[in-house]
Design a protein around this motif. Sequence first.
Motif, PDB file in Angstrom:
ATOM      1  N   SER A  34       0.811  -1.221   0.000  1.00  0.00           N
ATOM      2  CA  SER A  34       0.000   0.000   0.000  1.00  0.00           C
ATOM      3  C   SER A  34       0.842   1.268   0.000  1.00  0.00           C
ATOM      4  CB  SER A  34      -0.949   0.011   1.206  1.00  0.00           C
ATOM      5  OG  SER A  34      -0.227   0.101   2.420  1.00  0.00           O
ATOM      6  N   ASN A  84       2.702  -1.069  -4.913  1.00  0.00           N
ATOM      7  CA  ASN A  84       1.408  -0.968  -5.584  1.00  0.00           C
ATOM      8  C   ASN A  84       0.848   0.452  -5.510  1.00  0.00           C
ATOM      9  OD1 ASN A  84       0.560  -3.259  -6.990  1.00  0.00           O
ATOM     10  ND2 ASN A  84       0.043  -4.342  -5.100  1.00  0.00           N
ATOM     11  N   SER A  85       1.722   1.411  -5.275  1.00  0.00           N
ATOM     12  CA  SER A  85       1.257   2.805  -5.215  1.00  0.00           C
ATOM     13  C   SER A  85       2.373   3.748  -5.660  1.00  0.00           C
ATOM     14  CB  SER A  85       0.764   3.150  -3.805  1.00  0.00           C
ATOM     15  OG  SER A  85       1.788   2.924  -2.835  1.00  0.00           O
ATOM     16  N   PRO A 112      -4.112   0.355  -9.784  1.00  0.00           N
ATOM     17  CA  PRO A 112      -3.335   1.392  -9.071  1.00  0.00           C
ATOM     18  C   PRO A 112      -2.390   2.173  -9.973  1.00  0.00           C
ATOM     19  CG  PRO A 112      -2.537  -0.800  -8.486  1.00  0.00           C
ATOM     20  CD  PRO A 112      -3.815  -0.988  -9.239  1.00  0.00           C
ATOM     21  N   VAL A 117      -7.746   4.269  -7.402  1.00  0.00           N
ATOM     22  CA  VAL A 117      -7.619   3.929  -5.987  1.00  0.00           C
ATOM     23  C   VAL A 117      -8.612   4.766  -5.196  1.00  0.00           C
ATOM     24  CG1 VAL A 117      -5.183   3.261  -6.139  1.00  0.00           C
ATOM     25  CG2 VAL A 117      -5.790   5.649  -5.685  1.00  0.00           C
ATOM     26  N   SER A 157      -7.718   1.943  -0.197  1.00  0.00           N
ATOM     27  CA  SER A 157      -6.455   1.394  -0.699  1.00  0.00           C
ATOM     28  C   SER A 157      -5.294   1.660   0.251  1.00  0.00           C
ATOM     29  CB  SER A 157      -6.130   1.993  -2.077  1.00  0.00           C
ATOM     30  OG  SER A 157      -7.183   1.811  -2.990  1.00  0.00           O
TER      31      SER A 157
END
Length: 416
Positions: free
Chosen positions: A61, A65-66, A82, A87, A91
């Motif tokens: 997170s 994936n961000s 993402p 999102v 998320s």
Amino acid sequence: MKRRIYFLYIIWVQVVTISLWSCDDELADINRNPNATENPQPAYLLAAAQYHAANLYWGSSTNYNSTLLWVQHWAKIQYTEPDCYNVDNGSFTTTWDTGYATLITDLNAIISSEFGNDNYRGIATVWRSWVYLLLTNLYGDIPYTEYAQSVTPAYDSQETVLRGLLEELVTADQLLSTTGEAVEGDLIYGNDIARWKQLAQSLRLRIALELADRDEDTARRVIASLWNSRNSVIDSNDAIARFVFTSSPQWNPWASAFNSRDDQRVSKTLIDRLNEWNDPRIGVLAQLPQDESVTNYVGAANSLSADAANNQGFYKVSRPGTYFLKDSSPAVFYTYAEVLFIFAESAVRGWITADAETLYREAVIASIEPVWHNRHSYHRFLFAAGGRPVRRRTLVRIYWLAEVDSLLWTRPRCLH
């Protein structure tokens, strides 16, 4: 052996520390668990706070994936939501909840523990400052001055948080003493108090630069003071703040992710820039595609639909380098290169009397050395990527290459 014990103890510590936190005076008795330890050992709390911080900072997170997608170091080859900024608040609940309910709770417990000493309290204050800095850089306004004092703590402005942390870190540095009582459970610096003092001052260096566009006088004063006492900040690659993972289940989150999934590739943006600048790190940051007919490093485009991403060829684009996917690869919180980049920018801005080009070159070398040890490759890269005189724009671009963490998502906004 002790490191293994600390890891085994981490899960138990989480259960214990929940009992220490109460929302306000009215709920104190309700929240108290008569079967739980009121004063857990600081060493175990410290180990837990560091381990969970490493997992958070290097995890899904907050990282791969961000932010690692949004700064275009990595890209998604499937499940691309993402990467397309698809999102919502849900998320990022793991980042928020872990930051407050786990990390800050554990660190507050160390600070108030009757079994602690000033060095434990100093380390906990430094590490809590790092957590608050991460949270405010990701979220902006956050609970700070009233956190853990109210059921509904007020949200403080980011400026308030940053100014408060500057002062907290001064206090932490004063608590920390190399001749003071010993500590245990430190999995980042191996109980080395001198290193924690350096991290405290290095965080002040980072915060000062973040404040610069709002309050240049404070930034200039803090950074000039630290430049004049350069041994007080991280001063070599041996002093970087990092957490070294072990093996499953205490392994690097990237290794864990790629053990069961294969969703990420190196971004085309990054690969193209590495090639353009003859950057010697390309073979460390990326792997050759699995399709043996592709003999060059190839990046995946960001922000594509799932179908478009798949159509690039699952085995025709580069996965992240094996250096970063090992079980024991470290989560890095603060580098020597960052210190040098900040001083280089300070020289460009005229806040310190120093040669910006020398600092820039030292910063680049410091960023390359931990993963690439061939000094002869630096010069070609420096020539291609740099330019004379060194400008802030150059520093922004090279800093983007030098750091592989969520800080990059916030850093360019301080260097516009």
